[in-house]
Motif scaffolding. Structure first.
Motif, short mmCIF file in Angstrom:
data_model
loop_
_atom_site.label_atom_id
_atom_site.label_comp_id
_atom_site.label_asym_id
_atom_site.label_seq_id
_atom_site.Cartn_x
_atom_site.Cartn_y
_atom_site.Cartn_z
N VAL A 255 0.83 -1.22 0.00
CA VAL A 255 0.00 0.00 0.00
C VAL A 255 0.86 1.26 0.00
CG1 VAL A 255 -1.97 -1.09 1.10
CG2 VAL A 255 -0.26 0.02 2.54
N GLN A 256 2.17 1.07 0.16
CA GLN A 256 3.10 2.19 0.00
C GLN A 256 4.22 1.76 -0.93
OE1 GLN A 256 4.52 3.48 3.93
NE2 GLN A 256 3.06 5.17 3.86
N GLY A 300 1.18 15.79 1.60
CA GLY A 300 0.58 14.68 2.36
C GLY A 300 0.83 13.32 1.74
N THR A 302 3.35 11.32 2.38
CA THR A 302 4.18 10.43 3.20
C THR A 302 4.03 10.78 4.67
OG1 THR A 302 6.46 9.67 3.55
CG2 THR A 302 6.19 12.00 3.08
N TYR A 303 4.46 9.85 5.53
CA TYR A 303 4.57 10.14 6.97
C TYR A 303 5.90 10.82 7.26
CZ TYR A 303 4.68 9.20 12.02
OH TYR A 303 4.76 9.32 13.38
N HIS B 37 -1.29 15.87 15.78
CA HIS B 37 -0.59 16.41 14.61
C HIS B 37 -0.93 17.88 14.38
CE1 HIS B 37 1.16 12.87 12.33
NE2 HIS B 37 0.66 12.32 13.42
N GLU B 41 0.92 22.69 13.80
CA GLU B 41 0.66 23.39 12.54
C GLU B 41 0.34 24.86 12.72
OE1 GLU B 41 1.06 21.87 9.48
OE2 GLU B 41 1.82 20.19 10.66
N LYS B 48 2.05 28.62 10.49
CA LYS B 48 2.21 27.22 10.07
C LYS B 48 3.70 26.97 9.81
CE LYS B 48 0.63 24.15 6.34
NZ LYS B 48 0.34 22.90 7.05
N THR B 49 4.19 25.85 10.28
CA THR B 49 5.59 25.39 10.16
C THR B 49 6.56 26.11 11.11
OG1 THR B 49 6.57 26.86 8.48
CG2 THR B 49 5.25 25.03 7.67
N ASN B 107 -4.42 18.12 5.03
CA ASN B 107 -3.04 17.69 4.86
C ASN B 107 -2.64 16.68 5.94
OD1 ASN B 107 -0.07 18.69 6.12
ND2 ASN B 107 -0.07 17.93 4.02
N GLN B 108 -2.93 17.00 7.20
CA GLN B 108 -2.48 16.10 8.28
C GLN B 108 -3.28 14.81 8.30
OE1 GLN B 108 0.36 16.35 10.17
NE2 GLN B 108 0.76 17.97 8.68
N GLU B 110 -4.04 13.20 5.62
CA GLU B 110 -3.30 12.36 4.67
C GLU B 110 -2.00 11.85 5.31
OE1 GLU B 110 -4.50 11.15 1.83
OE2 GLU B 110 -6.29 12.17 2.57
N VAL B 111 -1.32 12.71 6.08
CA VAL B 111 -0.08 12.30 6.76
C VAL B 111 -0.37 11.14 7.72
CG1 VAL B 111 1.71 13.01 8.40
CG2 VAL B 111 1.08 14.54 6.52
N ASN B 114 -0.98 7.98 5.99
CA ASN B 114 0.29 7.36 5.60
C ASN B 114 1.03 6.77 6.80
OD1 ASN B 114 0.91 7.28 2.76
ND2 ASN B 114 0.60 9.50 2.80
N GLU B 115 0.87 7.39 7.97
CA GLU B 115 1.44 6.81 9.17
C GLU B 115 0.81 5.43 9.43
OE1 GLU B 115 1.06 9.31 12.62
OE2 GLU B 115 1.96 7.84 13.97
N ARG B 117 -0.56 3.45 7.19
CA ARG B 117 -0.05 2.50 6.18
C ARG B 117 1.36 2.04 6.57
NH1 ARG B 117 -2.07 6.81 2.65
NH2 ARG B 117 -4.15 6.17 1.98
#
Lengths: 447, 409
Positions: A255-256, A300, A302-303, B37, B41, B48-49, B107-108, B110-111, B114-115, B117
């Motif tokens: 999945v990645q 967004g 990646t982690y 998360h 931000e 932000k950042t 955005n977060q 999606e982050v 991915n974490e 995953r």
């Protein structure tokens, strides 16, 4: 408003110091120790010139099998008695193998450190190494590598290494692969021990030296050893490639996509160590780095994504590493290449460099609080022949590095057009898009 | 709280917010962590950042973690930047909501996906913890769902929910601030008053849903997963006692005797001994949760050619031995020596010390109770271990999670 709107200024900084170092020469070896008053635990590393580079072709992993065999009993006691004796002190051995050295680390309460070092030396200098035990450890290591290689990453790492370093030891994984470890014989392990683990080496210690007898530690570590240190070999020859290639490692159903983008770079002794470290920090080291900002915080995809130079005695390599969602594999690669290109061409800005400088300098305090961290820092000094005042001087060099120096290092040591791009992911889903993206020739990994 | 230590020129600022995934209602799993998360931000006076840039750009290390019990935030800085760290923390405690935007949330989200995953979906056995929680705690229990949450719930997360979440839980009366390292208490208390002193407490913060459970389960649970894994692996797990109780201290010592180190029973009998388990992947450990009986997890991975049933039988035998073969003095002292080293190692950084103090203040109301943990471990007797095993590790309260490689079912 109940919040204070004005960002506070900086207080007065204490001068940076690295712990006082002491040296004792005893029994043909040297003890190098850092004084950390008041610490309850002490750490030690016996560092030997017995790195993976000494392994024979096709038997990569020999040193790792040896490292894992050391606790299978000694001439004085069997493995169960050894485990009880050592763990009864609250200590455990952490043997490790890298390209340049073989290390056995441990930490123990200060009053028990000498007993723990005696037991470590017993395992390192006089292991039993019964044939049946060595074969069992080897077979377990083959299985452990298969387990590890089932994770995303190790196959991509091995593919990149092979492509960058070609045939020979440095083109093979540090700990070998399941095939090379399966080929390791009992004689290989015994010979490696005989050749490399009986020389004195260096004992590194960090702890409250007011309560630690360094000479006694040295006698324990170096007793019965013979031989001289092996003269260091020079850096490997290398050149930058003039084209990119993409190597696809199939991981069906992933999945990645695991990305490993890299090229060769100078070894640790390079005079550009500080500016290239700072350039990599701006590109992919800090959280606010160009890569992490764009690929994680804006897109967004990646982690997390990192870019860094790894430098050993004989070689270096630049690498960007990330896991990205499968569907955005190609956009993530394209954006990553864009940032590497931009950094190579245009260098860094003062604002970015200010963060990198202060972060790297501050980390020399923040990440060096414990005996374990300090003893690790000592190992860097010894391995690379650096002076006792290295860390204060490194801190100064970080803080004084200019935009021109760091941009020049980025220009000289980033080679976006010579990158190898290893992509480990679901080939059925990503192959066509990778080919169409025209990043470089797409090859299939032989792994 | 202040723990002064001048040995390194660094200081850690640590905040424990008493909110974790146990507070999440159905349909909002993963929100406490996704919210964590968002805390990086930007806030009213921090763009932000900028938070990350100010901490790292002044030499610091920072992070945050969320678990079922709580959320913690921490940065270790060169000590001349103590005031900056406190200002940043106060700004996001008192001023996050106006800075929250849909773009940041999207955005977060999606982050975090991915974490999920990267940590749970794309690695062999990666979802074991998610499955164990569902087997260990009944539906509706605050520990039933994992902190990372479900993709469905994360996709449904709305900005207003997060604004409300902050207003509900991110209040000074729901937080413990700890500073450890190169700073004195008068200085820290004055700075804390300056930056946090005017933040209004929130009245009526709702307690987490009831997490009472009367100890171990009454019936066993079992799940077998066929997946892309390289070897059969078994997880045995039991609900034991809540972290912080005498019973859990005995479980901590028990876990060390059973499965920590080469001298442990599991290693000696199954990795060595019968040689049916891979030596690198065998062990047992407690998960230190404080608000319900906490899990003990026991795991082993089969060696090549070893049948998973044989491995499970071996594990069950070793676990049963804790009751039938009393723990020896040698086993007990080995475990206590390892726990002693681990304890002091965990306190050897200012970050470790601050986090431990924050935990004890948050969970037990008094940071001084931290001084009792090691003595309480050292006071555990062989009988205590046997009693703990007899109470918590019965086969009828056992969760058994087995992974089989595809094609071997």
């Amino acid at each position: 408003m109940t919040l204070v709107a004005t960002r506070p200024g900086t207080g007065e900084a204490r001068p940076y110091t690295f712990p006082e170092l002491r040296r004792v020469t005893v029994g043909g070896g040297t003890v190098i120790a850092a004084h950390l008053p008041g610490q309850r635990l002490a750490s030690a590393i016996l560092m030997l010139d017995a790195g993976a580079a000494h392994e024979a072709d096709g038997r990569e992993g020999t040193a790792t099998v040896l490292a894992k065999s050391l606790e299978e009993g000694t001439k004085a006691r069997d493995s169960a008695a050894y485990a009880l004796a050592l763990e009864g002190l609250g200590a455990e051995l952490s043997p490790s193998v890298d390209w340049d050295s073989f290390r056995v680390g441990l930490s123990a309460p200060v009053p028990l450190l000498l007993d723990a070092v005696r037991l470590a030396a017993e395992a390192i200098r006089t292991p039993r190494l019964d044939a049946a035990d060595v074969l069992r450890v080897r077979d377990d290591e083959v299985t452990a590598l298969r387990m590890d290689w089932a994770q995303p990453g190790p196959r991509a790492d091995a593919t990149l290494r092979s492509d960058l370093f070609g045939s020979g030891r440095y083109g093979r994984p540090l700990h070998g692969d399941p095939t090379s470890v399966a080929a390791v014989t009992v004689d290989d392990v015994l010979a490696f021990h005989q050749a490399w683990l009986l020389r004195p080496g260096v004992l590194l210690v960090a702890g409250d030296l007011d309560s630690i007898d360094l000479a006694a530690l040295g006698e324990a570590a170096f007793g019965g050893t013979t031989g001289e240190a092996h003269p260091a070999d020079g850096p490997l020859l290398w050149s930058v490639r003039d084209h990119r290639r993409v190597i696809l490692v199939d991981r069906p159903g992933s999945v990645q996509s695991t990305l490993r983008l890299g090229h060769r770079s100078p070894e640790r002794a390079t005079p550009d160590y500080v500016p290239i470290t700072l350039a990599a920090t701006v590109l992919g080291g800090a959280f606010t780095s160009r890569l992490n900002h764009l690929i994680r915080e804006v897109k967004g995809y990646t982690y997390g994504i990192r870019g860094s130079y790894a430098m050993s005695r004989r070689f270096g390599r630049f690498e960007v590493a990330a896991g990205v969602q499968t569907a955005v594999t190609v956009p993530a690669i394209v954006d990553t290449l864009g940032e590497i290109d931009r950094t190579q061409l245009d260098g860094v800005t003062e604002d970015e460099l200010a963060v990198a400088r202060s972060w790297r300098a501050g980390q020399l305090s923040v990440e060096m609080q414990t005996p374990g961290a300090i003893v690790g820092a000592l190992s860097t000094l010894v391995l690379h022949g650096l002076p006792d005042d290295y860390y204060p001087s490194l801190r100064k060099q970080y803080l004084e590095a200019t935009v021109e120096q760091v941009s020049a290092a980025a220009a000289a040591h980033l080679h976006p057009k010579g990158l190898t791009l290893v992509v480990e992911g679901d080939a059925a889903v990503i192959r066509d898009e990778l080919v169409a993206a025209n990043i470089g020739d797409v090859l299939d990994a032989k792994i | 709280m202040v723990s002064e230590d001048r040995s390194s020129p660094v200081v850690c600022v640590n905040l424990w917010y008493d909110v974790g995934s146990r507070h999440e209602p159905a349909g909002q799993t993963g929100f406490a962590h996704l919210f964590e998360h968002l805390m990086f931000e930007g806030s009213v006076h921090v763009t932000k950042t900028e938070h990350m840039r100010l901490v790292q750009g002044n030499g610091g290390s920072l992070n945050a973690t969320t678990n079922p019990d709580r959320t913690n935030y921490f940065e270790t800085m060169p000590s001349e930047h103590l005031e900056l760290a406190l200002w940043l923390e106060a700004d996001r405690m008192g001023g996050l909501v106006p800075a929250l935007t849909q773009e940041t949330l999207d955005n977060q989200r999606e982050v975090v996906k991915n974490e999920r995953r990267q940590r749970y979906e794309n690695v062999p056995y990666g979802d074991a913890w998610l499955r164990l929680l569902e087997l260990l705690y009944p539906p509706g229990h605050p520990y039933h769902h994992a902190t990372i949450g479900s993709m469905e719930d994360l996709n449904a997360a709305s900005l207003d929910t997060f604004k409300a979440f902050h207003q509900q839980y991110y209040a000074p009366n729901n937080c413990v601030l700890t500073v450890a390292g190169d700073a004195g208490k008068d200085e820290v208390f004055a700075l804390a008053a300056k930056y946090f002193g005017a933040l209004a407490p929130v009245a009526g913060i709702p307690p987490a849903p009831s997490s009472h459970l009367a100890g171990p389960a009454k019936t066993p649970a079992r799940e077998t997963v066929t997946a892309a894994v390289p070897a059969p692996r078994i997880y045995l797990s039991h609900r034991t006692h809540p972290f912080g109780t005498a019973g859990y201290d005995a479980i901590t010592v028990l876990a060390t005797i059973l499965g920590n180190g080469r001298g442990s029973r599991l290693y000696q009998r199954l990795a060595d001994g019968k040689r049916i388990a891979q030596p690198d992947y065998i062990g047992s450990y407690g998960v230190d949760l404080a608000h319900a009986p906490a899990p003990l997890i026991i795991t082993a991975t089969a060696k090549d050619g070893v049948d998973v049933a044989e491995l499970e039988e071996g594990l069950a035998e070793v676990v049963a031995s804790l009751v039938t073969e009393p723990v020896t003095e040698e086993e007990l002292s080995r475990a206590k020596a390892l726990l002693t080293t681990a304890w002091w190692r965990s306190l050897s950084t200012v970050g470790g010390r601050a986090d431990t103090l924050g935990r004890y203040a948050t969970q037990f109301g008094d940071p001084a109770t931290v001084a009792y943990r090691l003595p309480q471990w050292l006071a555990v007797t062989a009988d205590d271990v046997t009693t703990a095993a007899a109470y918590a590790l019965k086969p009828e309260s056992r969760v058994t999670l087995t992974y089989l490689p595809e094609g071997e079912e």
